[in-house]
Write an enzyme that holds these catalytic residues in place. Structure first.
Site, PDB file in Angstrom:
ATOM      1  N   HIS A 186       0.834  -1.200   0.000  1.00 11.39           N
ATOM      2  CA  HIS A 186       0.000   0.000   0.000  1.00 11.39           C
ATOM      3  C   HIS A 186       0.873   1.256   0.000  1.00 11.39           C
ATOM      4  CE1 HIS A 186       1.042  -0.415   4.245  1.00 11.39           C
ATOM      5  NE2 HIS A 186       0.705   0.849   4.419  1.00 11.39           N
ATOM      6  N   ASP A 188       0.552   5.287   1.745  1.00 10.08           N
ATOM      7  CA  ASP A 188      -0.225   5.997   2.755  1.00 10.08           C
ATOM      8  C   ASP A 188      -0.988   7.194   2.177  1.00 10.08           C
ATOM      9  OD1 ASP A 188       0.839   4.251   4.616  1.00 10.08           O
ATOM     10  OD2 ASP A 188       2.452   5.607   5.210  1.00 10.08           O
ATOM     11  N   HIS A 333       4.742   0.013   0.126  1.00  2.00           N
ATOM     12  CA  HIS A 333       5.444  -0.715   1.182  1.00  2.00           C
ATOM     13  C   HIS A 333       4.536  -1.758   1.814  1.00  2.00           C
ATOM     14  CE1 HIS A 333       3.588   2.756   3.246  1.00  2.00           C
ATOM     15  NE2 HIS A 333       3.549   2.001   4.330  1.00  2.00           N
ATOM     16  N   ARG A 349       4.984   7.367  13.991  1.00  2.00           N
ATOM     17  CA  ARG A 349       5.073   7.741  12.581  1.00  2.00           C
ATOM     18  C   ARG A 349       4.596   9.173  12.387  1.00  2.00           C
ATOM     19  NH1 ARG A 349       0.971   4.737   8.859  1.00  2.00           N
ATOM     20  NH2 ARG A 349      -0.344   6.405   9.646  1.00  2.00           N
TER      21      ARG A 349
END
Length: 389
Positions: A186, A188, A333, A349
């Site tokens: 995917h 983000d 990723h 994150r």
């Protein structure tokens, strides 16, 4: 602090669930050292919006993104000369830098790091002494930091998302056949008006074996396509959707729906000027203007090119207190869940939003710009297989 929506205009929301998991010891020590207030529990969850229109309004107006990599010195000498060692992990993607602390970088080094990320797609730094606050400050230097309307955060630090598979497992059961965490290819935040640019994940707790993360290069995935096939997708638009659904205020009976936005299938990075394939199996829904059957055939082929060419991927084994910074505009990723949730994994994150995706037909590929093309990559014209001069 008491839970609230991330935007004060949101009036219709659901109260977040209360978490009771105990923090892994390394994560707890890091958060305490950083002075994070844990007295009201961990993590902090904002109140979740119920309706699509409220979420669309959170970031509905375009802004100018000033890309740090585009203003960097192309030699990157301030960054690279300060490192004790710089290692390219594969030919096409992934670089590890040793001897630097991210919290101590000068502005010039930060700009050059952004350019290196744009060129190499993902850059790794081990043994980082980094607080969530310092991680957030670096993200803000790179631009507008995304604050998610419903994802868990570090208390008192909106924009620092908690990545904790054990926490996710309390909401969605995981097992060997249906892995947990982010264990699918995917990219983000593709549903944003201005989707994700640089993401910085710092892992303070890792399993003793497994838990690697894989990245694949969008530059190289595009270059794997024949020059004539590229013509089919160049300039095409696709619909990209959110990971989380919401209700349509006017028709709640229709059930949950996703945020959707239209972006190009192939985009150009503002720092390098190179074309990259920008699709992912999890959140690219359909190609605009094509029938579903036509769209599915093309997208499934593009997903396979991206996911199955191991020579355009890097697989990274984490060590304690490692940071990875990658560019969502040019990568997909996948986090391996091979440790099966038997050991804790925890990190924080920060994601900076980038420019509105754009396509430029005159932009080169990475290999073209670097003078790496071989005969198989040159355009073929006609059934006789004549190379176009």
């Amino acid at each position: 602090m008491a839970p609230a929506p991330i935007d004060e205009r949101i009036k219709d929301f659901a109260e977040p669930r209360k978490d009771t998991l105990g923090l892994p010891e390394p994560a707890l020590l890091r958060l305490k050292k950083a002075g994070i207030d844990l007295s009201n529990g961990y993590p902090y969850r904002p109140s979740r919006p119920l309706y699509l229109d409220d979420v669309y309004r959170i970031r509905s107006k375009e802004w100018k993104h000033d890309d740090a990599g585009a203003r960097a010195d192309k030699s990157k000498s301030a960054l690279l000369s300060a490192a004790t060692k710089v290692t390219d992990l594969t030919a096409h993607i992934g670089t590890e830098i040793e001897g630097l602390q991210l919290k101590d970088l000068t502005d010039q080094q930060k700009d050059e790091l952004a350019l290196l990320i744009a060129e190499r797609s993902v850059v790794f730094f081990r043994n980082q002494d980094l607080s969530p606050q310092q991680q957030l400050a670096l993200g803000k230097y790179y631009g507008e930091v995304e604050v998610h309307p419903q994802v868990a955060q570090v208390p008192g630090n909106p924009g620092v998302t908690v990545i904790w598979p054990d926490l996710q497992a309390t909401e969605r059961h995981a097992n060997f056949r249906n892995p947990g965490g982010a264990s699918r290819w995917h990219t983000d935040l593709v549903h944003e008006l201005q989707p994700a640019g640089i993401t910085h994940l710092h892992n303070d707790t890792i399993p003793p074996v497994g838990g690697d993360t894989l990245w694949a290069s969008g530059y190289s995935a595009y270059e794997k396509l024949s020059p004539d096939f590229r013509k089919i997708i160049d300039g095409k638009l696709a619909v990209y959707r959110s990971a989380h659904p919401y209700l349509d205020r006017e028709h709640p009976e229709a059930g949950p729906k996703f945020i959707e936005r239209v972006h190009p299938l192939v985009r150009v990075h503002p720092a390098t000027g190179w074309k990259a394939l920008w699709v992912n199996r999890a959140m690219t829904d359909r190609i605009v203007g094509l029938d579903k059957a036509e769209s599915d055939v093309i997208l499934n082929y593009l997903y396979d090119v991206y996911e199955k060419n191991v020579d355009i991927q890097v697989r990274f084994k984490w060590t304690l207190n490692t940071s990875a910074l990658w560019d969502n505009r040019i990568t997909i990723h996948n986090a391996s869940w091979d440790y099966g949730g038997k050991h804790p994994r925890h990190g924080t994150r920060v994601t900076t939003l980038g420019e509105k995706p754009y396509f430029d037909a005159s932009a080169p590929t990475r290999r073209e710009a670097l003078g790496l093309l071989d005969e198989s990559e040159k355009q073929v014209d006609g059934p006789a297989g004549l190379l176009v001069p």
